[in-house]
Design a protein around this motif. Structure first.
Motif, mmCIF file in Angstrom:
data_model
loop_
_atom_site.group_PDB
_atom_site.id
_atom_site.type_symbol
_atom_site.label_atom_id
_atom_site.label_comp_id
_atom_site.label_asym_id
_atom_site.label_seq_id
_atom_site.Cartn_x
_atom_site.Cartn_y
_atom_site.Cartn_z
ATOM 1 N N ASP B 12 -48.447 -23.314 -117.404
ATOM 2 C CA ASP B 12 -48.269 -21.923 -117.804
ATOM 3 C C ASP B 12 -49.631 -21.310 -118.124
ATOM 4 O O ASP B 12 -50.473 -21.944 -118.748
ATOM 5 N N TYR B 13 -49.821 -20.049 -117.719
ATOM 6 C CA TYR B 13 -51.183 -19.494 -117.829
ATOM 7 C C TYR B 13 -51.634 -19.272 -119.253
ATOM 8 O O TYR B 13 -52.818 -19.094 -119.511
ATOM 9 N N ASN B 14 -50.692 -19.288 -120.205
ATOM 10 C CA ASN B 14 -51.076 -19.106 -121.600
ATOM 11 C C ASN B 14 -51.564 -20.384 -122.274
ATOM 12 O O ASN B 14 -52.074 -20.352 -123.390
ATOM 13 N N VAL B 15 -51.342 -21.512 -121.600
ATOM 14 C CA VAL B 15 -51.673 -22.799 -122.217
ATOM 15 C C VAL B 15 -53.137 -23.131 -121.978
ATOM 16 O O VAL B 15 -53.637 -23.027 -120.854
ATOM 17 N N LYS B 16 -53.813 -23.534 -123.039
ATOM 18 C CA LYS B 16 -55.193 -23.994 -122.875
ATOM 19 C C LYS B 16 -55.151 -25.507 -122.690
ATOM 20 O O LYS B 16 -54.772 -26.246 -123.590
ATOM 21 N N VAL B 17 -55.525 -25.923 -121.512
ATOM 22 C CA VAL B 17 -55.334 -27.323 -121.151
ATOM 23 C C VAL B 17 -56.394 -28.200 -121.824
ATOM 24 O O VAL B 17 -57.495 -27.744 -122.124
ATOM 25 N N ARG B 18 -56.035 -29.480 -122.070
ATOM 26 C CA ARG B 18 -57.004 -30.409 -122.658
ATOM 27 C C ARG B 18 -57.278 -31.565 -121.706
ATOM 28 O O ARG B 18 -56.413 -31.977 -120.934
#
Ligand code: FAD
Ligand code: AMP
Lengths: 311, 249
Positions: B12-18
């Motif tokens: 999802d584009y709102n998620v900041k990936v780790r």
């Protein structure tokens, strides 16, 4: 190792992104050929021949390449790649490069490495993924490596000092399936966004297009380019070519000033490699402050006139 | 006229990936997944063409593990007529995607293929153009306007200098930019209806494609963090810092 770089130009002059792409090429190897494909673009070839790192210039001057249509340019580059025994083909990751290069890769049946930011070795490169929230190191085992280069990540090579031979390319690739209809190009007296030393961008907080005059007044004082967030573009305040971000332009100036921009990851992806970042926002919790060297929590309609008068 | 739309399942584009601690990749465990935003715009454009009576069928296709059926159902709820799932245990690279889509194009014979301009996970921006080359179709990438006339399509493209318009002979490829349209939300009855719309599953073998890639992912790292800066009190302090501390004025 033999490297083919595709020049970006407007049929009159080389785009600075070409000199940066050449810098990436130079880190791979020294046998560098620069292709200038366009229409009535001899002046570009002359300029290209002066670039010190360029060993040879290929000039494909034909109406088919006048507007850099991907069908024609892609087919031409693939043909040259097959004939020329190149190990690498590089182009800037501009909208032109992004448009035709994947066609080149597919015609050669190889993958493409998009938007590299470092050259680790002749086959290994770093590139941002997930809107710059991760940096991938990728290794290409393809016989011909097709690569687009993020211009802001490389320092331009010297534009002078060379005297390469210019060879004409007679091959004409002209598809009748695609044709140029027209263009609306933004004319601006200001420096180009991706090449400017200072960029000042406005977001939704600017409220309307008219208010961008406040930004422009400050930009004029600083000799800055003016950018925008996607929200400002979507709201119709300013045209799309001003968009900075994951899906817009990537900038890395000495100074970036974000005004009325919240700092969504997609916007940060386009500017967080700037040397110094200033954020002006009335919301002290705006995420933009997490990447800003200097944050000013204030109303932009007070700050911009003050900046203009004090600079 | 048939329109084929390729859609990808992404974070999802709102998620900041780790990034995973072992730096092998990003961590997608328990992360919210969604339709790639550009693909959502592609579906919307196709559905509008159908609503305008220009298209008569909208077929959506997605490549990847079983989970991508979730995004195909979303596309069906948004108004697509039927779906094709090309099953593969991982997400293939853009060239393999283009080869598989070529197989689907040969089978379905669409007049228009709409893709997103880029996946927001790989940020590749490749598959549409590669499909164009493999099928010898013309392309209108980064589209902000699409108008069909008999036998051709005019595409207005978002380019670095502004806008460019090209005319393409059908069949043609379009890749979407954000301004092309604003996708609708699926309504509950449409979500229910979508469950009964046809969804066909194919394998790479069915399409005669061998999936491979010569591009190896060696390592994934987090980007260099910017250290949080300071807050300044007013414009005078800001100008002073920029002049005397940062030395950029
Ligand atoms: C697939 C995808 C790709 C995208 N690509 C991009 C991209 O390339 N570039 C991009 O920018 N966005 C992109 N976006 C959009 C992004 O997610 C955000 O929606 C967008 O960046 C928000 O713009 P903004 O900060 O101007 O607006 P908002 O988030 O609405 O922020 C406005 C800010 O202005 C401040 N403000 C309001 N009034 C004042 C005032 N008077 N004085 C001071 N401050 C004020 C507010 O406090 C707020 O922080 C993309 C989105 C998607 C889904
Ligand atoms: N696994 C996939 N399945 C279906 N379509 C895809 C897939 N991967 C990429 N695409 C399409 O190709 C576009 C560009 O992808 P990319 O080249 O990965 O940036 C996406 O927006 C999709 O429309």
């Amino acid at each position: 190792m033999s490297i083919l770089v595709i020049a970006e130009h407007d049929n009159q002059a080389l785009n600075p992104a070409t000199l940066k792409t050449l810098a990436a090429a130079e880190q791979i190897g020294s046998d560098i050929t620069l292709l200038v494909a366009g229409e009535s673009c001899q002046s570009v070839a002359d300029e290209a021949a002066n670039v010190a790192v360029v060993k040879r210039v290929l000039l494909a001057d034909n109406a088919a390449y006048g507007h850099q249509l991907a069908e024609n340019l892609g087919a031409l580059v693939a043909q040259l790649a097959k004939q020329g025994d190149y190990s690498h083909i590089l182009a800037p990751a501009t909208t032109t490069g992004k448009n035709f290069m994947p066609r080149v890769a597919a015609l050669l049946d190889v993958g493409q490495v998009s938007d590299i930011i470092t050259v680790e070795s002749e086959d290994t490169f770093k590139r941002p993924i997930y809107a710059g929230n991760a940096i991938a190191t990728v290794q290409s085992g393809d016989a011909i490596k097709v690569i687009t280069v993020r211009a802001t990540a490389f320092d331009a090579v010297a534009a002078q000092g060379g005297s390469a031979a210019v060879d004409a390319v007679d091959a004409v690739q002209s598809s009748d399936k695609s044709s140029f209809v027209g263009e609306q190009l933004a004319a601006s007296e200001r420096p180009e966004l991706t090449a400017a030393e200072v960029v000042i961008s406005g977001g939704r907080g600017m409220q309307n297009g008219d208010n961008f005059k406040l930004l422009e007044a400050v930009a004029d004082k600083l000799g800055a380019a003016v950018g925008a967030s996607r929200a400002a573009v979507d709201a119709g305040f300013v045209p799309n070519d001003m968009q900075v971000g994951q899906t817009g332009k990537i900038v890395a100036p000495q100074l970036y000033i974000a005004v009325g921009i919240s700092g969504a990851i997609q916007h940060l992806a386009g500017m967080k490699d700037s040397k110094v970042i200033v954020a002006i926002n009335k919301d002290e919790d705006a995420p933009i402050f997490q990447v800003a060297d200097y944050g000013l929590v204030a109303d932009l309609f007070d700050v911009l006139p003050a900046l203009e008068s004090k600079l | 006229m048939k329109v084929l739309v390729a859609v990808k399942r992404v974070i999802d584009y709102n998620v900041k990936v780790r990034v995973k601690p072992d730096q092998s990749d990003v961590d997608l465990a328990n992360v919210k997944m969604a339709l790639n935003p550009f693909c959502e715009i592609a579906v919307e454009e196709a559905v509008r063409l159908k609503e305008q009576g220009i298209a008569d069928e909208v077929v959506v296709v997605s490549i990847g593990p079983k989970a991508v059926q979730e995004q195909l159902r979303t596309a069906l709820a948004l108004g697509a007529d039927r779906a094709i799932h090309v099953e593969h245990d991982s997400m293939p690279d853009s060239l393999s995607v283009a080869k598989l889509l070529k197989g689907v194009v040969e089978k379905e014979q669409p007049q228009l293929v709409i893709l997103g301009k880029q996946s927001i996970d790989s940020d590749n921006n490749q598959a549409g153009q590669m499909l164009g080359a493999l099928t010898d179709m013309p392309q209108g990438t980064f589209a902000s306007k699409v108008s069909l006339a008999d036998g051709s399509v005019e595409v207005t493209r978002e380019v670095d200098g502004g806008l460019q318009t090209v005319k393409l002979q059908l069949p043609a490829i379009v890749t979407t930019d954000l301004r092309l349209n604003e996708p609708r939300y699926a309504k509950l009855p449409d979500i229910m209806k979508a469950k009964r719309k046809p969804l066909e599953t194919l394998s790479a073998d069915d399409l005669g494609v061998t999936i491979s890639s010569n591009i190896k992912l060696l390592k994934v790292e987090p980007p260099a963090e910017r250290s949080a800066g300071v807050k300044v009190a007013d414009v005078d302090e800001l100008i002073d810092k920029l002049k005397n501390e940062a030395k950029v004025l």
